[in-house]
Design an enzyme around this catalytic site. Structure first.
Site: not given
Length: 254
Positions: A85, A236
């Site tokens: 990320s 995620h």
């Protein structure tokens, strides 16, 4: 800036960069697993996170220079660099800026494109938590749950709590700067930035951060040697949600 780090094992250097509001310790279990394959794993806290110093400067260019200084201090080269990320954004810019320092690049569930700010609820919950002078983790969990319904995300955020004195908890992260510079978190990689080395992009099957096939052309433009691997049953936080398949994919690439 002297970044805090946890170094596990001995061997070939392998640096792991956490995501926004995370810390190196989030990767401790996987770090140990990678160290058992002959890697010296560096779990680095990026500035304004974990136990690393706070600063008013917070851009990917600054995070890249922090990492360059860290690498020079530890005399590292031919590095495997992995970022998740926000950490993946740092890793991408680092690879395109200092390609000769890397052996392989792994980017976890993030693309080189721009992302609109989308952490407002999380930051609002953390702000209330900071203002409330909580005296227990249970009290903190209740506040966060009102803003973040997802239990795993709540637990992830609560790792940022640090005890100060007997009955007070404080946040490790630099919340003030994150709120001021939230637009910087989603910054795109400049069009002219490329890295020709071996690169693996890992996407969580349930995540929308990398959208296939529409993002694939952009990935290949910046990283012409890139492979893309999709991990099933994961969003995620792919490395936490399907640790086994994630680990296997990384080891195959290495």
């Amino acid at each position: 800036m002297k970044l805090h780090t946890n170094i596990i094992g001995e061997g070939k250097p392998f640096i792991i960069l956490h995501g926004f509001l995370g810390m190196g310790d989030n990767w401790k279990t996987l770090g140990k697993m990678f160290s058992e394959k002959g890697y010296e794993v560096h779990l680095v806290d990026q500035r304004n996170h974990g136990k690393s110093p706070h600063s008013d400067d917070f851009t990917y260019e600054v995070l890249v220079e922090d990492l360059k200084e860290y690498i020079e201090t530890h005399n590292l080269d031919e590095i495997v660099l992995m970022g998740h990320s926000m950490g993946g954004k740092t890793a991408m810019l680092f690879a395109t800026t200092y390609p000769d320092l890397l052996k392989k690049l792994i980017i976890v569930d993030i693309a080189p494109k721009y992302y609109k700010p989308h952490h407002q609820d999380i930051l609002a919950g953390l702000s209330l938590l900071e203002e409330s002078n909580v005296s227990s983790r249970q009290e903190a969990a209740k506040i966060i749950s009102e803003y973040v319904p997802d239990k795993p995300t709540q637990l992830f955020l609560l790792k940022n709590l640090d005890r100060e004195g007997k009955d007070k908890y404080v946040l490790k992260v630099n919340l003030k700067i994150f709120k001021e510079k939230i637009d910087n978190i989603g910054a795109a990689l400049d069009d002219d930035k490329t890295y020709d080395g071996e690169t693996l992009f890992i996407k969580g099957e349930k995540s929308n951060y990398i959208k296939l096939p529409e993002d694939e052309k952009l990935l290949q433009t910046h990283f012409p040697g890139a492979e893309i691997e999709v991990i099933s049953n994961a969003g995620h936080w792919v490395h936490a949600e399907n640790q086994k398949d994630f680990y296997d994919a990384v080891i195959r690439f290495l």
